[in-house]
Design an enzyme around this catalytic site. Structure first.
Site, PDB file in Angstrom:
ATOM      1  CG  PHE A  56     -10.372  -9.469  11.515  1.00 28.61           C
ATOM      2  CD1 PHE A  56      -9.121  -9.831  11.999  1.00 28.61           C
ATOM      3  CD2 PHE A  56     -10.613  -9.563  10.151  1.00 28.61           C
ATOM      4  CE1 PHE A  56      -8.130 -10.279  11.138  1.00 28.61           C
ATOM      5  CE2 PHE A  56      -9.630 -10.019   9.289  1.00 28.61           C
ATOM      6  CZ  PHE A  56      -8.388 -10.372   9.781  1.00 28.61           C
ATOM      7  CD  GLN A  57      -7.854  -7.346   7.863  1.00 28.84           C
ATOM      8  OE1 GLN A  57      -8.705  -7.148   7.019  1.00 28.84           O
ATOM      9  NE2 GLN A  57      -6.659  -7.864   7.587  1.00 28.84           N
TER      10      GLN A  57
ATOM     11  CG  MET B  97      21.900  12.690   4.816  1.00 31.19           C
ATOM     12  SD  MET B  97      23.149  13.837   4.231  1.00 31.19           S
ATOM     13  CE  MET B  97      22.414  14.409   2.713  1.00 31.19           C
TER      14      MET B  97
ATOM     15  CE  LYS C 230     -17.241  -6.785   4.359  1.00 28.17           C
ATOM     16  NZ  LYS C 230     -16.663  -7.990   4.830  1.00 28.17           N
TER      17      LYS C 230
ATOM     18  CD  GLU D 193      -1.802  -2.303   1.659  1.00 27.66           C
ATOM     19  OE1 GLU D 193      -0.632  -2.571   1.998  1.00 27.66           O
ATOM     20  OE2 GLU D 193      -2.738  -3.119   1.780  1.00 27.66           O
TER      21      GLU D 193
HETATM   22  C1  LIG Z   1      11.860   6.096   6.261  1.00 27.90           C
HETATM   23  C2  LIG Z   1      13.094   6.779   6.708  1.00 27.90           C
HETATM   24  N1  LIG Z   1      13.848   6.231   7.684  1.00 27.90           N
HETATM   25  C3  LIG Z   1      14.990   6.848   8.086  1.00 27.90           C
HETATM   26  C4  LIG Z   1      15.386   8.019   7.518  1.00 27.90           C
HETATM   27  C5  LIG Z   1      16.644   8.717   7.992  1.00 27.90           C
HETATM   28  N2  LIG Z   1      17.633   8.789   6.893  1.00 27.90           N
HETATM   29  C6  LIG Z   1      17.796   9.873   6.131  1.00 27.90           C
HETATM   30  S1  LIG Z   1      18.925   9.651   4.926  1.00 27.90           S
HETATM   31  C7  LIG Z   1      19.252   8.101   5.443  1.00 27.90           C
HETATM   32  C8  LIG Z   1      20.271   7.264   4.755  1.00 27.90           C
HETATM   33  C9  LIG Z   1      19.827   6.813   3.426  1.00 27.90           C
HETATM   34  O1  LIG Z   1      20.713   5.840   2.971  1.00 27.90           O
HETATM   35  P1  LIG Z   1      20.688   5.404   1.477  1.00 27.90           P
HETATM   36  O2  LIG Z   1      19.304   5.104   1.052  1.00 27.90           O
HETATM   37  O3  LIG Z   1      21.698   4.351   1.246  1.00 27.90           O
HETATM   38  O4  LIG Z   1      21.093   6.745   0.713  1.00 27.90           O
HETATM   39  P2  LIG Z   1      22.492   7.512   0.723  1.00 27.90           P
HETATM   40  O5  LIG Z   1      22.399   8.606   1.731  1.00 27.90           O
HETATM   41  O6  LIG Z   1      23.551   6.524   1.055  1.00 27.90           O
HETATM   42  O7  LIG Z   1      22.588   8.051  -0.660  1.00 27.90           O
HETATM   43  C10 LIG Z   1      18.472   7.767   6.556  1.00 27.90           C
HETATM   44  C11 LIG Z   1      18.531   6.490   7.274  1.00 27.90           C
HETATM   45  C12 LIG Z   1      14.540   8.563   6.534  1.00 27.90           C
HETATM   46  N3  LIG Z   1      14.806   9.730   5.935  1.00 27.90           N
HETATM   47  N4  LIG Z   1      13.432   7.928   6.125  1.00 27.90           N
END
Ligand SMILES: Cc1ncc(C[n+]2csc(CCOP(=O)(O)OP(=O)(O)O)c2C)c(N)n1
Ligand SMILES: [Mg+2]
Lengths: 564, 164
Positions: free
Chosen positions: A111-112, A476, A161, A49
């Site tokens: 349920f759900q 990042m 529903k 989803e």
């Molecule tokens: C759903 C979610 N969980 C955690 C984060 C925190 N976060 C921001 S950037 C990042 C790293 C992303 O790693 P990657 O997808 O390998 O991209 P890169 O920065 O290495 O290009 C994280 C964990 C987020 N933005 N979104």
């Protein structure tokens, strides 16, 4: 005419001109899906989803139409939450129809059962729970109207529903009557006089262009204003693409990973004219020192944005489609022709900043540099692609190094920063614009968050190209750990066994990998030329930073610079 | 500074959730909130008392106005208006102290609405400060419980809040 609630929804969607639904069925929406089946309504079954809602979001961003999502009650509905919040933060128009347990079962932990109305209240523009079939036509009409008008946003319609099966006398309302909802169109003309006065007084004026310009489709008006006034421009992350990257007085992205010139310009300008921006903290840096020398003029459709973060001197409320042409009409070409001289020193200063500190990176030939990947794709697509990103370093490098040409060609989760956004949003963008080139840039972390949608692009033959910038880390986050936590890499190492090529191929998407700089351009060219969907995994170094960077809590002019 | 807002909303399920959710999410300083039906069956009127400076007040009003079910917000603060709250106070009252309490009730023009061997319940309608004052005096006798409605307010003169 007596029809069922489910049929009434299908009829209403037809009345709204909905071309496609993104969704995932389940117990509470069986009757609704049966009506879709009967009507042979176009529907994209995603594999999660969350994929459906990001896809509808991507679809809405590129078409300007309302994206439509369907999901079942409970877990189906809660799986939408991240996508709804993503759309809400970026003001994307969506209508999400969820099934709810039967009226007699509501409130009993059936349920759900999940109170999706309660759950989504803080992340929707509005939401409904429909317990009577007769309400459906009005509610659907209102939902679309609210989602698309004023400042757009997602609207949830939760339907019990039994309402899908109940009968009603169907007629679709012509008009919406909402006492408490009157989206702004025209605002106060007179205030534009003050704006012109400030513009003619300013020595160091600056346009700051945001996502509102994309949403209101006013890129041309902004361009005309820039031409008429000769004022320089900077862009927020969501504003990328509104003004072509190559436009001579476009000084690029402002904020945490903005250009030196844009951040210095913000600090030194004496008039900052925000167009469809919300002064997010990633833009302003330390708020008290944001644009310290400037009068601030704020153009926006949402009165609640004024003075929310940055103190505004003049507000111009109303749809940008109204305010920007109105401003343009007030700018006398004879008068504006004289402005060039007074702002010439300012433009020279900006150009110097840009020349001395351009966006740059170390051009190595032993490893593939991520920025080089983006530049090459930019070059190969000639800026004509719809560029979608995930979140993290891959997103910021794309923002910095892709050369945008067209408004609406840049899709990113700006406000919420949702990892996992890229692939499904690219899927939706491709459904919306089948003839366009869609390129998704993702990290090795984020791609895993919705990689199930490889199956969807394969199944529907959507020729989305996914470029995975694999640095084997949550880049990042690791960058922050490197810069601010003494290199203690707490749980950001992703090096593992996943073979992205096999992963994609397992779901029917052809894939390639490149690990050496040799032949990068040719490989990218080959992948981009593939007729169907394709994945390219690019191995990049683990320790490359996104620079410049304004550290959290610092002023915009306190950038850590990059480029060696 | 304190502001009293008359918030007219659609009388629909979920309205109060939308409003209270917004208030807590945006961390507004709300002192009291009182809701009830009005002269129109479709409209609910909510009186909100908020502690805010001008900028904060602007945010409260603008954000609340964005809710689809909010029809109109009027700031009654600078306007000539009647401000009232109702309180029920249950206080300890023995045969020795009862007449003392009755005196206090008279002075405040309050009402005794329940009496038994050990306690009395006093009803007072008035401005907040008056209720505060009564509670303070009664505290000497031992207050068992208090319930207050939160402030409601209505402008003087012929014009209703929806047209102000
Ligand atoms: C759903 C979610 N969980 C955690 C984060 C925190 N976060 C921001 S950037 C990042 C790293 C992303 O790693 P990657 O997808 O390998 O991209 P890169 O920065 O290495 O290009 C994280 C964990 C987020 N933005 N979104
Ligand atoms: Mg990574």
């Amino acid at each position: 005419m007596k029809i069922t609630g489910a049929e009434a929804i299908v009829e209403s969607l037809k009345n709204e001109g909905v071309k496609v639904i993104f969704g995932y069925p389940g117990g509470a929406v069986l009757t609704l899906y049966d009506a879709l089946y009967a009507a042979n309504y176009p529907h994209i079954l995603t594999r999660h989803e969350q994929g459906a809602v990001h896809a509808a979001d991507g679809y809405a961003r590129v078409t300007g139409d309302v994206g439509v999502v369907m999901a079942t009650s409970g877990p189906g509905a809660t799986n939408l939450v991240t996508g709804i919040a993503t759309a809400y933060m970026d003001s994307i128009p969506l209508v999400l129809i969820t099934g709810q347990v039967a009226v007699s079962l509501i409130g009993r932990d059936s349920f759900q059962e999940a109170d999706i109305r309660g759950i989504t209240t803080p992340i929707t523009k509005h939401n409904y729970l429909v317990k009577k079939a007769e309400q459906l036509p009005r509610v659907i009409k209102e939902a679309f109207f609210i989602a698309r008008t004023g400042r757009p946003g997602p609207v949830v319609v939760d339907v019990a529903k039994d309402v899908f099966a109940a009968e009603l006398d169907y007629s679709y309302p012509e008009k919406v009557e909402l006492r408490g909802y009157h989206p702004l169109w025209a605002g106060d003309e007179a205030v534009l006089g003050q704006v012109v006065d400030e513009m003619s007084r300013a020595r160091r004026p600056l346009f700051f262009v945001g996502g509102g310009v994309n949403l209101s489709r006013t890129a041309e008006e902004v361009r005309a204003l820039a031409e008429r006034t000769g004022f320089p421009l900077i862009l927020s992350l969501m504003g990328l693409g509104t003004v072509p990257s190559a436009y001579p007085r476009n000084f690029g992205l402002v904020g945490m990973h903005g250009t030196y010139a844009a951040n210095m310009a913000t600090t030194e300008c004496d008039l900052l004219i925000g167009l469809g921006v919300r002064f997010d903290d990633r833009v302003t840096g330390l708020l008290q020192h944001f644009a310290p020398k400037a009068k601030v003029i704020h153009f926006d459709v949402d009165p609640a944005e004024v003075n929310k973060n940055v103190r505004t001197d003049i507000r111009v409320l109303g749809d940008l489609k109204w305010s920007l042409p109105a401003l343009l009409r007030r700018l006398d070409p004879a008068e504006t022709a004289e402005w060039g001289e007074k702002i010439a020193p300012w433009l020279r200063l900006l150009e110097e900043w840009q020349k001395e500190n351009p966006l740059t990176y170390e051009r190595r030939d032993d490893v593939i540099m991520p920025q080089a990947v983006i530049e090459t794709v930019s070059d190969l697509t000639g800026g004509e692609a719809l560029v979608v990103t995930d979140v993290g370093q891959n997103q910021m490098w794309t923002a910095q190094f892709y050369r945008f040409k067209h408004p609406g060609s840049w899709l990113t989760s700006g406000g919420l920063g949702t990892m996992g956004y890229g692939l499904p949003a690219g899927l939706g963008a491709q459904v919306g614009c089948p003839e366009k080139h869609v390129v998704v840039f993702a990290g090795d972390g984020g791609i895993m968050m919705n990689c199930q949608e490889f199956d969807t692009i394969a199944k529907f033959g959507l020729p989305v190209k996914v470029i995975i910038l694999n640095n084997q880390v949550l880049g990042m986050v690791a960058q922050w750990q490197r810069m601010f936590y003494g290199g203690r890499y707490a749980h950001t190492d992703l090096s593992g066994r996943t073979d992205f090529v096999k992963l994609a191929e397992a779901m029917g998407v052809p894939a390639l990998r490149i690990t050496e700089p040799e032949g990068l351009r040719e490989t990218l060219e080959r992948v981009l030329a593939m007729p169907g969907p394709a994945v390219l995994e690019v191995r990049i170094p683990s320790d490359e930073d996104v620079l410049p960077m304004v550290p959290g809590g610092a002023r915009l002019d306190q950038m850590v610079m990059g480029g060696r | 500074m304190k502001h009293t807002l008359a918030v007219l909303v659609e009388n629909r399920p979920g309205v109060l959730t939308h409003i209270s959710g917004l208030i807590s999410r945006r961390a507004f300083n709300i002192e009291s909130i009182a809701a009830g039906y009005t002269e129109e069956s479709e409209t609910t009127r909510i009186t909100v008392v908020v502690e805010a400076d001008d900028l904060e007040l602007e945010q409260v009003v603008n954000q609340l106005s964005k809710l689809v079910d909010v029809i109109k917000i009027t700031d009654l603060t600078g306007i000539d208006a009647i401000h009232r709250e109702l309180a029920l106070i249950k206080v300890k009252a023995s045969s020795e102290t009862r007449s003392d309490i009755v005196d206090i009730v008279d002075i405040f023009r309050a009402k005794i609405v329940d009496v038994n061997r050990e306690t009395m319940v006093i009803e007072l309608t008035g401005e907040e400060t008056k209720i505060d004052a009564l509670c303070e005096v009664l505290a000497d006798h031992g207050i068992i419980e208090i319930v207050r409605t939160g402030k409601v307010a209505l402008s003087r003169g012929p014009v209703p809040a929806k047209d102000l």
